[in-house]
Design a protein around this motif. Structure first.
Motif, PDB file in Angstrom:
ATOM      1  N   GLN A   1      59.638  70.340  10.012  1.00 55.51           N
ATOM      2  CA  GLN A   1      59.233  68.956   9.754  1.00 55.51           C
ATOM      3  C   GLN A   1      58.001  68.587  10.587  1.00 55.51           C
ATOM      4  O   GLN A   1      57.094  67.917  10.098  1.00 55.51           O
ATOM      5  N   ILE A   2      57.970  69.020  11.824  1.00 52.57           N
ATOM      6  CA  ILE A   2      56.811  68.740  12.677  1.00 52.57           C
ATOM      7  C   ILE A   2      55.567  69.388  12.081  1.00 52.57           C
ATOM      8  O   ILE A   2      54.515  68.749  11.970  1.00 52.57           O
ATOM      9  N   ASP A   3      55.679  70.652  11.673  1.00 52.09           N
ATOM     10  CA  ASP A   3      54.538  71.337  11.054  1.00 52.09           C
ATOM     11  C   ASP A   3      54.068  70.609   9.799  1.00 52.09           C
ATOM     12  O   ASP A   3      52.870  70.448   9.576  1.00 52.09           O
ATOM     13  N   ARG A   4      55.011  70.161   9.004  1.00 51.91           N
ATOM     14  CA  ARG A   4      54.666  69.422   7.774  1.00 51.91           C
ATOM     15  C   ARG A   4      53.939  68.121   8.129  1.00 51.91           C
ATOM     16  O   ARG A   4      52.948  67.764   7.501  1.00 51.91           O
ATOM     17  N   SER A   5      54.427  67.412   9.123  1.00 46.26           N
ATOM     18  CA  SER A   5      53.800  66.157   9.541  1.00 46.26           C
ATOM     19  C   SER A   5      52.401  66.393  10.105  1.00 46.26           C
ATOM     20  O   SER A   5      51.483  65.611   9.847  1.00 46.26           O
ATOM     21  N   ILE A   6      52.250  67.464  10.855  1.00 49.31           N
ATOM     22  CA  ILE A   6      50.928  67.792  11.408  1.00 49.31           C
ATOM     23  C   ILE A   6      49.935  68.050  10.281  1.00 49.31           C
ATOM     24  O   ILE A   6      48.794  67.572  10.321  1.00 49.31           O
ATOM     25  N   ARG A   7      50.354  68.788   9.270  1.00 53.28           N
ATOM     26  CA  ARG A   7      49.454  69.064   8.140  1.00 53.28           C
ATOM     27  C   ARG A   7      48.971  67.791   7.463  1.00 53.28           C
ATOM     28  O   ARG A   7      47.854  67.732   6.984  1.00 53.28           O
ATOM     29  N   CYS A   8      49.824  66.783   7.426  1.00 56.12           N
ATOM     30  CA  CYS A   8      49.439  65.514   6.788  1.00 56.12           C
ATOM     31  C   CYS A   8      48.548  64.668   7.683  1.00 56.12           C
ATOM     32  O   CYS A   8      47.644  63.994   7.200  1.00 56.12           O
ATOM     33  N   SER A   9      48.813  64.676   8.968  1.00 53.63           N
ATOM     34  CA  SER A   9      48.108  63.757   9.864  1.00 53.63           C
ATOM     35  C   SER A   9      46.886  64.360  10.539  1.00 53.63           C
ATOM     36  O   SER A   9      45.960  63.631  10.911  1.00 53.63           O
TER      37      SER A   9
END
Length: 189
Positions: free
Chosen positions: A139-147
Motif C-alpha cells: 500500500q505504501i508503494d502504491r501511494s508513493i507511485r501516486c504522490s
C-alpha cells in the motif's frame, strides 16, 4: 497474499458449497466479535451455521484456517479500496485526493469493524506478522507511485515522500496493525 499460508483447502466452486462456506465464515466472525476469538469452538460455529460439525471440517481444518480465510477476504476488500483511491497520479488537488484516500480507508474500517477481533488475532500470529507488513508495504508503494510525481515537482525528497506515505498508511489502516509491526517501525512513525 496468494502464498502466505501453506496447506490451504480449495475454495468450492458449487453454489451450495460456496454458500455453506460463507455461512461458516460469517458465523465465526459473529462469534469472534460477541464471544472473543479464543472462546469459540468449531462446534459453536457449526451450530450457528446450522450445519453438522463434520461439515465445517470439510471446508476448514480448524479455527485458525477459518480466521485466516476471514483475514484474507478482509485484506482483499481492503486492497480494492486502496486501488480505487490510488488509481490516479496526484496533482495540485493532492489534499482532496489524500482526504478521499483517508476517508475511504476509514469508512472501510468502520464498515468492517465486526472483523477486527479476527484481524487483530491473525495479525498477532506468525502468518499475520508476515502478511501485514507485506500488505502495508504494498500500500505504501502504491501511494508513493501516486504522490511522488507531484510531491517531487514541489521540491520534496524521496525520503520525505516515503515518510508522508508511510505515516498516512499507518494512520489510515488503524492502530491495531501495530501489533504486527516491529518496534523500530513504530518509532519511525
Amino acid at each position: 497474499l496468494k502464498d502466505w499460508i501453506p496447506g490451504r483447502r480449495r475454495v468450492p466452486t458449487q453454489e451450495r458449497s460456496q454458500r455453506t462456506r460463507r455461512q461458516i465464515l460469517s458465523a465465526a466472525e459473529a462469534l469472534a466479535k460477541n464471544e472473543g476469538v479464543g472462546n469459540i469452538t468449531m462446534q459453536m460455529i457449526a451450530v450457528k451455521s446450522k450445519i453438522a460439525a463434520g461439515t465445517a471440517y470439510q471446508f476448514f481444518d480448524d479455527l485458525e484456517c477459518i480466521y485466516r480465510d476471514i483475514y484474507e477476504e478482509w485484506y482483499r476488500d481492503w486492497w480494492s479500496v486502496i486501488l480505487m483511491y490510488t488509481s490516479e497520479i496526484w496533482t495540485e488537488q493532492w489534499e482532496r485526493q489524500l482526504k478521499a484516500l483517508i476517508t475511504g480507508s476509514c469508512n472501510f474500517l468502520l464498515k468492517h469493524a465486526d472483523s477486527w477481533p479476527v484481524i487483530r488475532h491473525v495479525d498477532a500470529t506468525a502468518e499475520g506478522r508476515k502478511a501485514a507488513p507485506m500488505m502495508l508495504n504494498a500500500q505504501i508503494d502504491r501511494s508513493i507511485r501516486c504522490s511522488a510525481p507531484y510531491f517531487s515537482s514541489v521540491g520534496l525528497t524521496a525520503k520525505e515522500i516515503e515518510f508522508i506515505n508511510r505515516a498516512n498508511v499507518y494512520t489510515a489502516r488503524g492502530h491495531h496493525i501495530f501489533v504486527a509491526l516491529a518496534t523500530t517501525t513504530m518509532s519511525d512513525v
